[in-house]
Scaffold this motif. Structure first.
Motif, mmCIF file in Angstrom:
data_model
loop_
_atom_site.group_PDB
_atom_site.id
_atom_site.type_symbol
_atom_site.label_atom_id
_atom_site.label_comp_id
_atom_site.label_asym_id
_atom_site.label_seq_id
_atom_site.Cartn_x
_atom_site.Cartn_y
_atom_site.Cartn_z
ATOM 1 N N ASP A 138 0.835 -1.212 0.000
ATOM 2 C CA ASP A 138 0.000 0.000 0.000
ATOM 3 C C ASP A 138 0.866 1.256 0.000
ATOM 4 O O ASP A 138 0.603 2.210 -0.735
ATOM 5 N N ILE A 139 1.887 1.260 0.842
ATOM 6 C CA ILE A 139 2.767 2.437 0.954
ATOM 7 C C ILE A 139 3.526 2.657 -0.344
ATOM 8 O O ILE A 139 3.598 3.786 -0.851
ATOM 9 N N THR A 140 4.078 1.588 -0.895
ATOM 10 C CA THR A 140 4.827 1.684 -2.149
ATOM 11 C C THR A 140 3.933 2.183 -3.273
ATOM 12 O O THR A 140 4.321 3.043 -4.066
ATOM 13 N N ARG A 141 2.708 1.663 -3.345
ATOM 14 C CA ARG A 141 1.754 2.087 -4.378
ATOM 15 C C ARG A 141 1.365 3.558 -4.187
ATOM 16 O O ARG A 141 1.275 4.313 -5.164
ATOM 17 N N LEU A 142 1.137 3.970 -2.939
ATOM 18 C CA LEU A 142 0.787 5.366 -2.671
ATOM 19 C C LEU A 142 1.916 6.299 -3.104
ATOM 20 O O LEU A 142 1.672 7.317 -3.769
ATOM 21 N N ILE A 143 3.148 5.960 -2.754
ATOM 22 C CA ILE A 143 4.294 6.785 -3.138
ATOM 23 C C ILE A 143 4.415 6.865 -4.663
ATOM 24 O O ILE A 143 4.616 7.945 -5.226
ATOM 25 N N ALA A 144 4.273 5.727 -5.338
ATOM 26 C CA ALA A 144 4.361 5.713 -6.800
ATOM 27 C C ALA A 144 3.249 6.556 -7.424
ATOM 28 O O ALA A 144 3.486 7.318 -8.369
ATOM 29 N N THR A 145 2.048 6.443 -6.887
ATOM 30 C CA THR A 145 0.918 7.210 -7.414
ATOM 31 C C THR A 145 1.118 8.705 -7.197
ATOM 32 O O THR A 145 0.867 9.517 -8.095
ATOM 33 N N LEU A 146 1.576 9.080 -6.015
ATOM 34 C CA LEU A 146 1.817 10.507 -5.747
ATOM 35 C C LEU A 146 2.934 11.052 -6.632
ATOM 36 O O LEU A 146 2.836 12.182 -7.141
ATOM 37 N N ASN A 147 3.993 10.273 -6.848
ATOM 38 C CA ASN A 147 5.067 10.709 -7.751
ATOM 39 C C ASN A 147 4.539 10.888 -9.171
ATOM 40 O O ASN A 147 4.888 11.851 -9.860
ATOM 41 N N ARG A 148 3.678 9.994 -9.603
ATOM 42 C CA ARG A 148 3.074 10.099 -10.933
ATOM 43 C C ARG A 148 2.180 11.337 -11.025
ATOM 44 O O ARG A 148 2.192 12.054 -12.036
ATOM 45 N N LEU A 149 1.411 11.600 -9.982
ATOM 46 C CA LEU A 149 0.552 12.778 -9.945
ATOM 47 C C LEU A 149 1.380 14.060 -9.998
ATOM 48 O O LEU A 149 1.076 14.982 -10.767
ATOM 49 N N VAL A 150 2.438 14.119 -9.209
ATOM 50 C CA VAL A 150 3.315 15.301 -9.210
ATOM 51 C C VAL A 150 3.932 15.497 -10.595
ATOM 52 O O VAL A 150 3.966 16.617 -11.124
ATOM 53 N N ALA A 151 4.423 14.425 -11.199
ATOM 54 C CA ALA A 151 5.025 14.527 -12.535
ATOM 55 C C ALA A 151 4.010 15.043 -13.552
ATOM 56 O O ALA A 151 4.339 15.886 -14.402
ATOM 57 N N ARG A 152 2.784 14.572 -13.464
ATOM 58 C CA ARG A 152 1.734 15.021 -14.386
ATOM 59 C C ARG A 152 1.409 16.496 -14.178
ATOM 60 O O ARG A 152 1.288 17.264 -15.128
ATOM 61 N N LEU A 153 1.291 16.904 -12.921
ATOM 62 C CA LEU A 153 1.009 18.311 -12.622
ATOM 63 C C LEU A 153 2.151 19.207 -13.079
ATOM 64 O O LEU A 153 1.920 20.304 -13.607
ATOM 65 N N GLU A 154 3.391 18.753 -12.900
ATOM 66 C CA GLU A 154 4.551 19.538 -13.367
ATOM 67 C C GLU A 154 4.554 19.655 -14.886
ATOM 68 O O GLU A 154 4.840 20.719 -15.437
ATOM 69 N N ALA A 155 4.205 18.573 -15.574
ATOM 70 C CA ALA A 155 4.155 18.600 -17.037
ATOM 71 C C ALA A 155 3.084 19.581 -17.529
ATOM 72 O O ALA A 155 3.309 20.341 -18.467
ATOM 73 N N ILE A 156 1.941 19.556 -16.867
ATOM 74 C CA ILE A 156 0.858 20.488 -17.238
ATOM 75 C C ILE A 156 1.305 21.928 -16.979
ATOM 76 O O ILE A 156 1.066 22.811 -17.796
ATOM 77 N N GLU A 157 1.976 22.151 -15.856
ATOM 78 C CA GLU A 157 2.465 23.503 -15.531
ATOM 79 C C GLU A 157 3.466 23.987 -16.583
ATOM 80 O O GLU A 157 3.437 25.138 -16.996
#
Length: 161
Positions: A138-157
């Protein structure tokens, strides 16, 4: 031209609420976790936010005042004051970049490394307490998902959207 989506959108206006809003849940989790971390740092020589700056510089995530400002959401003036405080405590130094003298790079002093390392246990203890009911997957998946979300938000920015 509207962007073509490969899957239907997750959110619909009629079903949208704070209980399922990623933005709200992230903000709430951040507020609660920051309060716990700040309490853990009460009575220490530095604040939790100052420790975050040491952590970001230590691991290479940020090496300039501007990078730190972007990473933690502080104005350049507030970040300069925070860096001044850490420099006055001999935890951080400013150095001119040899390739571009207009750029000032930040580095931890020996005392800064010791302070960062010594206080890291407080942060780790707080997170381990919060995550004790989660399994490693669960922790590993949460970290991976948050990193993916941050990367997507940075790309949009970066695209300026």
């Amino acid at each position: 031209m509207p962007r073509q989506l490969s899957v239907p959108p997750f959110y619909q206006p009629k079903a949208f609420s704070p209980a399922n809003s990623i933005g709200y849940l992230l903000r709430r989790a951040n507020k609660l976790s920051m309060a716990r971390a700040e309490a853990a740092f009460a009575g220490n020589e530095i604040t939790f936010t100052q420790w975050i700056v040491l952590a970001l510089v230590s691991n290479g995530t940020a090496a300039t005042c501007a990078e730190l400002s972007r990473n933690i959401g502080y104005s350049s003036g507030a970040m300069t004051r925070l860096i001044d405080q850490l420099e006055a405590r001999d935890l951080l130094v400013r150095r001119r970049d040899e390739m571009d003298r207009r750029v000032t790079r930040l580095a931890l002093t020996a005392a800064g490394h010791v302070t960062f390392t010594d206080l890291a246990a407080k942060v780790v203890d707080r997170w381990n307490e919060v995550l004790e009911d989660f399994d490693r997957e669960d922790i590993t998946r949460l970290i991976a998902t948050l990193n993916r979300l941050v990367a997507r938000l940075e790309a949009i920015e970066e695209q300026g959207s």
